[in-house]
Design an enzyme around this catalytic site. Structure first.
Site, PDB file in Angstrom:
ATOM      1  N   ARG A 281       0.844  -1.187   0.000  1.00 41.60           N
ATOM      2  CA  ARG A 281       0.000   0.000   0.000  1.00 41.60           C
ATOM      3  C   ARG A 281       0.884   1.243   0.000  1.00 41.60           C
ATOM      4  O   ARG A 281       2.001   1.231   0.492  1.00 41.60           O
ATOM      5  CB  ARG A 281      -0.903   0.034   1.237  1.00 41.60           C
ATOM      6  CG  ARG A 281      -2.066  -0.970   1.176  1.00 41.60           C
ATOM      7  CD  ARG A 281      -2.989  -0.830   2.373  1.00 41.60           C
ATOM      8  NE  ARG A 281      -2.314  -1.212   3.599  1.00 41.60           N
ATOM      9  CZ  ARG A 281      -1.794  -0.391   4.486  1.00 41.60           C
ATOM     10  NH1 ARG A 281      -1.885   0.926   4.318  1.00 41.60           N
ATOM     11  NH2 ARG A 281      -1.190  -0.849   5.558  1.00 41.60           N
TER      12      ARG A 281
ATOM     13  N   TYR B 282      -1.441  -3.662  -6.813  1.00 38.27           N
ATOM     14  CA  TYR B 282      -1.157  -4.440  -5.608  1.00 38.27           C
ATOM     15  C   TYR B 282      -2.208  -4.304  -4.506  1.00 38.27           C
ATOM     16  O   TYR B 282      -2.605  -3.205  -4.130  1.00 38.27           O
ATOM     17  CB  TYR B 282       0.201  -4.027  -5.018  1.00 38.27           C
ATOM     18  CG  TYR B 282       0.790  -5.156  -4.191  1.00 38.27           C
ATOM     19  CD1 TYR B 282       1.561  -6.148  -4.789  1.00 38.27           C
ATOM     20  CD2 TYR B 282       0.511  -5.275  -2.833  1.00 38.27           C
ATOM     21  CE1 TYR B 282       2.053  -7.208  -4.051  1.00 38.27           C
ATOM     22  CE2 TYR B 282       1.016  -6.336  -2.091  1.00 38.27           C
ATOM     23  CZ  TYR B 282       1.779  -7.298  -2.714  1.00 38.27           C
ATOM     24  OH  TYR B 282       2.269  -8.354  -2.001  1.00 38.27           O
TER      25      TYR B 282
ATOM     26  N   LYS C 169      -9.666  -2.381   1.496  1.00 37.58           N
ATOM     27  CA  LYS C 169      -9.420  -1.201   2.330  1.00 37.58           C
ATOM     28  C   LYS C 169     -10.213   0.014   1.849  1.00 37.58           C
ATOM     29  O   LYS C 169     -10.716   0.792   2.648  1.00 37.58           O
ATOM     30  CB  LYS C 169      -7.928  -0.870   2.356  1.00 37.58           C
ATOM     31  CG  LYS C 169      -7.058  -2.035   2.785  1.00 37.58           C
ATOM     32  CD  LYS C 169      -7.376  -2.483   4.185  1.00 37.58           C
ATOM     33  CE  LYS C 169      -6.774  -3.835   4.459  1.00 37.58           C
ATOM     34  NZ  LYS C 169      -6.132  -3.998   5.738  1.00 37.58           N
TER      35      LYS C 169
ATOM     36  N   HIS D 124     -10.753  -2.379  11.279  1.00 34.99           N
ATOM     37  CA  HIS D 124      -9.638  -3.213  10.811  1.00 34.99           C
ATOM     38  C   HIS D 124      -9.409  -4.311  11.855  1.00 34.99           C
ATOM     39  O   HIS D 124      -8.448  -4.269  12.611  1.00 34.99           O
ATOM     40  CB  HIS D 124      -8.399  -2.321  10.658  1.00 34.99           C
ATOM     41  CG  HIS D 124      -7.246  -2.966   9.953  1.00 34.99           C
ATOM     42  ND1 HIS D 124      -5.943  -2.517  10.100  1.00 34.99           N
ATOM     43  CD2 HIS D 124      -7.168  -4.009   9.095  1.00 34.99           C
ATOM     44  CE1 HIS D 124      -5.134  -3.252   9.361  1.00 34.99           C
ATOM     45  NE2 HIS D 124      -5.847  -4.168   8.748  1.00 34.99           N
TER      46      HIS D 124
ATOM     47  N   SER E 216      -1.495  -3.397  10.331  1.00 37.04           N
ATOM     48  CA  SER E 216      -1.090  -4.281   9.247  1.00 37.04           C
ATOM     49  C   SER E 216       0.164  -5.073   9.624  1.00 37.04           C
ATOM     50  O   SER E 216       1.114  -4.506  10.164  1.00 37.04           O
ATOM     51  CB  SER E 216      -0.809  -3.458   7.987  1.00 37.04           C
ATOM     52  OG  SER E 216      -1.974  -2.726   7.644  1.00 37.04           O
TER      53      SER E 216
ATOM     54  N   CYS F  48       0.594  -7.247  11.947  1.00 42.60           N
ATOM     55  CA  CYS F  48       0.816  -7.334  13.394  1.00 42.60           C
ATOM     56  C   CYS F  48       0.061  -8.493  14.036  1.00 42.60           C
ATOM     57  O   CYS F  48      -0.146  -8.506  15.252  1.00 42.60           O
ATOM     58  CB  CYS F  48       0.466  -6.024  14.065  1.00 42.60           C
ATOM     59  SG  CYS F  48       1.638  -4.709  13.664  1.00 42.60           S
TER      60      CYS F  48
ATOM     61  N   ASP G 275      -9.383  -9.753   8.850  1.00 42.77           N
ATOM     62  CA  ASP G 275      -8.864  -8.405   8.549  1.00 42.77           C
ATOM     63  C   ASP G 275      -9.878  -7.275   8.765  1.00 42.77           C
ATOM     64  O   ASP G 275      -9.500  -6.199   9.169  1.00 42.77           O
ATOM     65  CB  ASP G 275      -8.358  -8.357   7.100  1.00 42.77           C
ATOM     66  CG  ASP G 275      -7.440  -7.173   6.828  1.00 42.77           C
ATOM     67  OD1 ASP G 275      -6.464  -6.990   7.579  1.00 42.77           O
ATOM     68  OD2 ASP G 275      -7.703  -6.418   5.875  1.00 42.77           O
TER      69      ASP G 275
ATOM     70  N   ARG H 174       2.217 -12.120  -0.363  1.00 40.62           N
ATOM     71  CA  ARG H 174       0.895 -12.490   0.163  1.00 40.62           C
ATOM     72  C   ARG H 174       0.319 -13.703  -0.545  1.00 40.62           C
ATOM     73  O   ARG H 174       0.713 -14.051  -1.654  1.00 40.62           O
ATOM     74  CB  ARG H 174      -0.058 -11.307  -0.021  1.00 40.62           C
ATOM     75  CG  ARG H 174       0.421 -10.026   0.695  1.00 40.62           C
ATOM     76  CD  ARG H 174      -0.562  -9.511   1.671  1.00 40.62           C
ATOM     77  NE  ARG H 174      -0.009  -8.487   2.537  1.00 40.62           N
ATOM     78  CZ  ARG H 174      -0.549  -8.140   3.698  1.00 40.62           C
ATOM     79  NH1 ARG H 174      -1.661  -8.729   4.106  1.00 40.62           N
ATOM     80  NH2 ARG H 174      -0.017  -7.212   4.456  1.00 40.62           N
TER      81      ARG H 174
HETATM   82  P1  GTP Z   1      -2.394  -7.613   7.479  1.00 44.30           P
HETATM   83  O1  GTP Z   1      -2.890  -8.654   6.554  1.00 44.30           O
HETATM   84  O2  GTP Z   1      -1.298  -6.776   6.889  1.00 44.30           O
HETATM   85  O3  GTP Z   1      -3.466  -6.755   8.039  1.00 44.30           O
HETATM   86  O4  GTP Z   1      -1.575  -8.390   8.690  1.00 44.30           O
HETATM   87  P2  GTP Z   1      -2.073  -9.226   9.963  1.00 44.30           P
HETATM   88  O5  GTP Z   1      -2.405  -8.291  11.081  1.00 44.30           O
HETATM   89  O6  GTP Z   1      -3.104 -10.218   9.589  1.00 44.30           O
HETATM   90  O7  GTP Z   1      -0.704  -9.970  10.403  1.00 44.30           O
HETATM   91  P3  GTP Z   1      -0.296 -11.526  10.302  1.00 44.30           P
HETATM   92  O8  GTP Z   1      -1.124 -12.403  11.188  1.00 44.30           O
HETATM   93  O9  GTP Z   1      -0.232 -11.888   8.871  1.00 44.30           O
HETATM   94  O10 GTP Z   1       1.176 -11.480  10.919  1.00 44.30           O
HETATM   95  C1  GTP Z   1       2.201 -10.681  10.360  1.00 44.30           C
HETATM   96  C2  GTP Z   1       3.538 -11.163  10.854  1.00 44.30           C
HETATM   97  O11 GTP Z   1       3.582 -11.154  12.286  1.00 44.30           O
HETATM   98  C3  GTP Z   1       3.860 -12.581  10.408  1.00 44.30           C
HETATM   99  O12 GTP Z   1       5.184 -12.648   9.989  1.00 44.30           O
HETATM  100  C4  GTP Z   1       3.653 -13.397  11.654  1.00 44.30           C
HETATM  101  O13 GTP Z   1       4.472 -14.531  11.681  1.00 44.30           O
HETATM  102  C5  GTP Z   1       3.984 -12.417  12.788  1.00 44.30           C
HETATM  103  N1  GTP Z   1       3.195 -12.742  14.016  1.00 44.30           N
HETATM  104  C6  GTP Z   1       1.865 -12.992  14.083  1.00 44.30           C
HETATM  105  N2  GTP Z   1       1.480 -13.319  15.333  1.00 44.30           N
HETATM  106  C7  GTP Z   1       2.596 -13.282  16.106  1.00 44.30           C
HETATM  107  C8  GTP Z   1       2.853 -13.520  17.495  1.00 44.30           C
HETATM  108  O14 GTP Z   1       1.965 -13.847  18.286  1.00 44.30           O
HETATM  109  N3  GTP Z   1       4.146 -13.359  17.917  1.00 44.30           N
HETATM  110  C9  GTP Z   1       5.152 -12.983  17.055  1.00 44.30           C
HETATM  111  N4  GTP Z   1       6.381 -12.854  17.562  1.00 44.30           N
HETATM  112  N5  GTP Z   1       4.950 -12.767  15.730  1.00 44.30           N
HETATM  113  C10 GTP Z   1       3.693 -12.902  15.268  1.00 44.30           C
HETATM  114  C1  SPV Z   2      -3.042  -4.372   5.256  1.00 44.63           C
HETATM  115  O1  SPV Z   2      -2.066  -3.718   4.852  1.00 44.63           O
HETATM  116  O2  SPV Z   2      -3.609  -4.113   6.358  1.00 44.63           O
HETATM  117  C2  SPV Z   2      -3.536  -5.516   4.475  1.00 44.63           C
HETATM  118  C3  SPV Z   2      -2.944  -5.754   3.147  1.00 44.63           C
HETATM  119  O3  SPV Z   2      -4.436  -6.199   4.921  1.00 44.63           O
HETATM  120  S1  SPV Z   2      -3.665  -4.750   1.902  1.00 44.63           S
HETATM  121  O4  SPV Z   2      -4.824  -5.459   1.390  1.00 44.63           O
HETATM  122  O5  SPV Z   2      -2.668  -4.556   0.867  1.00 44.63           O
HETATM  123  O6  SPV Z   2      -4.094  -3.500   2.470  1.00 44.63           O
HETATM  124 MN    MN Z   3      -4.986  -5.561   7.069  1.00 40.31          MN
END
Ligand code: GTP
Ligand code: SPV
Ligand code: MN
Length: 581
Positions: A69, A197, A206, A226, A249, A251, A276, A365
């Site tokens: 983004r 993307y 979003k 979110h 994002s 996290c 999400d 992704r």
């Molecule tokens: P978006 O799709 O961007 O909104 O991301 P998201 O909030 O769904 O994050 P996601 O669950 O994909 O995690 C992002 C990164 O954080 C990955 O590399 C995970 O491995 C890492 N992660 C997720 N949960 C944990 C956790 O509990 N501990 C740690 N140390 N890392 C974590």
């Molecule tokens: C985020 O960035 O919070 C995502 C990926 O979930 S995107 O769809 O590119 O915004």
């Molecule tokens: Mn997201």
């Protein structure tokens, strides 16, 4: 084609402006999907992955300058700049429209223009909303088919209701200098040019389900957030407790939504509703009811492995699209943290060389339908949604912020959400690892002034007689050596357990100036080898550190000036005084 006049006229108008060779109305059928895939395999937009290990899986390599983004190129165009607020980039709507007309003029010559009717939310849900995305990218079409309820059914609902969000998208020249993501909330339209993307291009996500929907939600008395949504079922077979959680994002939303409880939680089950986005509305019973407007996941690949998120791995071995991951010698998708295999080619298709950085792009992704997730719950299809027991806020904070604490009230919870901060990640272009304020994980996604948004949250709370309790978590504390102090992933179940026990009134908590914390004995740590002193540190409230933090929160919120709700200022004053006492 359609019998909805407005839609037919708009499609005609866009075709006049963009001059495509052909116009294709998307039906959403499997045959249409396969045709589009075949076309993209033929022209190299998609690459076939190993058909034995990954049937129906494809790789897309995006332009190396188009991998995330772009928040600095994302605008909210309201008539009054103050309505967009200091939290958004603003442009005058007339100027924005002119600029975008200039970019879109003739841009689809030689290309096919796809018209994608889609529905965000279960097709028969009163909480769902429809949109139409016009795009010249077949990659966007196939992703939208996985991510939304797309095609004939959505068109039928649009023809019944007569309303829809208009989203116009073109990949243009994929030139970062000619790239804008524009939102016109007062006209319920979106215009996106120059990126193919993720959130820049899949406009249902979003742009619609957060920026435009948050604006609509304020006017209509609901919330577009979110947030992931999960359900926790205990072996006692009582009701499932639903929790919505907002983390910025990359996290941890997808990971938490698909959590598999550790061995000591034998018989417990976590159900996935969404990973999400969450739309929620007060119900007649005084509870807050939530739906997942999406029908697919657009998840972060790196870090997804057998040890961290086995549910995600299980859904990725068939019928999935991978963007910017690496591939192994035998054409299997690969990324850092997958735990098996070796990269042969990196995300740009070059022979893998560690000197070039990670093999998979850090924001690479996967796109996959929710139904392929082993923990997916049928309740996600319920038209009225699921009732929430708790709302959780969280971010990446190396220091200071405890593992978990509970807000004392809804209004205090709104302060906790508005005071959120997190280290930036690769999900957006720009520096990574910088702490920034990200209220409710909505900094890049709120379609109006945050001051009004906090006010709207406070108003929603007043309508709830059985509001969800509000918590804050932090899985990302690090020790002096830079290692994570909390094991995270499946072990986060232990924190969910405490949260639910609090909701049921089963455990006491320890009061502190920032909120209520667990008594150490109330966190189930059986089977977990935490080094001595770690739990104490994770549950410690560092008064001096928090006095400084609250000072920073105050200065941040002061940026919203007189628009900031008094009740929020009062909460901040209360916390600040408690810390100084
Ligand atoms: P978006 O799709 O961007 O909104 O991301 P998201 O909030 O769904 O994050 P996601 O669950 O994909 O995690 C992002 C990164 O954080 C990955 O590399 C995970 O491995 C890492 N992660 C997720 N949960 C944990 C956790 O509990 N501990 C740690 N140390 N890392 C974590
Ligand atoms: C985020 O960035 O919070 C995502 C990926 O979930 S995107 O769809 O590119 O915004
Ligand atoms: Mn997201």
């Amino acid at each position: 084609m359609t019998r909805n006049r407005q839609l037919a006229d708009w499609v005609e108008e866009v075709a006049q402006l963009t001059c495509p060779d052909r116009v294709h109305w998307c039906s959403g059928t499997p045959a249409e999907y396969q045709d589009l895939v075949a076309g993209m395999l033929a022209d190299g937009t998609l690459i076939q992955l190993n058909e034995t290990t990954h049937p129906g899986c494809y790789l897309h390599r995006s332009d190396p300058d188009d991998v995330a983004r772009v928040e600095h190129l994302t605008f909210v165009c309201t008539r009054e700049p103050e309505d967009a607020g200091p939290n958004n980039n603003w442009m005058d709507p007339d100027e924005a429209r002119q600029r975008m007309d200039g970019l879109f003029e003739g841009c689809m010559q030689g290309r096919t223009m796809y018209v994608i009717p889609y529905c965000m939310g279960p097709i028969d849900s009163p909480l769902a909303r429809c949109g139409v995305e016009i795009t010249d990218s077949p990659y966007v079409v196939v992703n939208m088919r996985l991510m939304t309820r797309m095609g004939d059914e959505a068109l039928a609902r649009i023809e019944r209701e007569g309303t829809f969000i208009r989203g116009l998208h073109s990949i243009g020249e994929l030139d970062p200098e000619r790239r804008f993501i524009m939102h016109f909330p007062e006209e319920l339209t979106i215009r996106s040019y120059g990126s193919g993307y993720g959130g820049n291009a899949l406009l249902g996500k979003k742009c619609h389900a957060l920026r435009i929907a948050s604006y609509q939600a304020r006017a209509e008395g609901w919330l577009a957030e979110h947030m992931l949504i999960l359900g926790v079922e205990s072996p006692q077979g009582e009701v499932v407790h639903y929790i919505a959680a907002a983390f910025p994002s990359a996290c941890g939303k997808t990971n938490l939504a698909m959590l598999i409880p550790p061995a000591v939680y034998d018989g417990w089950k976590v159900w996935t509703i969404g990973d999400d986005i969450c739309w929620m509305r007060p119900g007649e019973d005084g509870r807050l009811w939530a739906i997942n407007p999406e029908a697919g996941f657009f998840g972060v690949a790196p870090g997804t492995g057998q040890a961290t998120n086995p549910n995600a791995l299980a859904m990725l071995d068939h019928d999935a699209i991978f963007t910017n991951v690496a591939v192994t010698q035998d054409q299997q998708p690969w990324w850092e943290g997958k735990g098996e295999g070796q990269p042969a080619l990196d995300w740009q298709g070059r022979p893998y060389d560690a000197a070039n950085g990670p093999a998979a792009h850090p924001n690479s992704r996967f796109t996959v339908a929710v139904r392929q997730c082993p923990s997916y719950s049928e309740r996600a299809e319920a038209p009225r949604g699921v009732p929430l027991s708790a709302i959780v806020f969280g971010g990446r904070r190396e220091r200071l912020v405890p593992l978990v604490f509970e807000a004392e009230s809804w209004a205090h919870g709104v302060l906790v959400g508005s005071a959120m901060a997190s280290e930036t990640t690769a999900a957006a272009a720009g520096a990574v690892g910088v702490v920034r304020r990200d209220p409710m994980a909505m900094k890049p996604f709120c379609g109006y002034n945050f001051a009004d948004y906090f006010g709207h949250w406070l108003e929603i709370g007043k309508t709830l007689t059985r509001p969800p309790a509000i918590f804050h978590v932090n899985w990302f504390r690090k020790d002096g050596a830079g290692r994570f102090m909390w094991p995270g992933f499946g072990e986060n179940m232990r924190v969910l357990d405490w949260i639910i026990a609090r909701c049921k009134g089963e455990v006491e908590a320890v009061d502190s100036p920032i909120g209520r914390l667990p008594r150490a004995a109330d966190l189930n740590l059986q089977g977990l080898d935490l080094p001595a002193g770690v739990l104490e540190e994770l549950l410690r409230v560092d008064q001096a550190g928090w006095r400084q933090e609250v000072g920073e929160i105050g200065r941040y919120l002061d940026g919203y000036r007189e628009r900031l709700p008094e009740a929020l200022q009062a909460q901040l004053k209360r916390v600040s005084e408690a810390l100084s006492a």
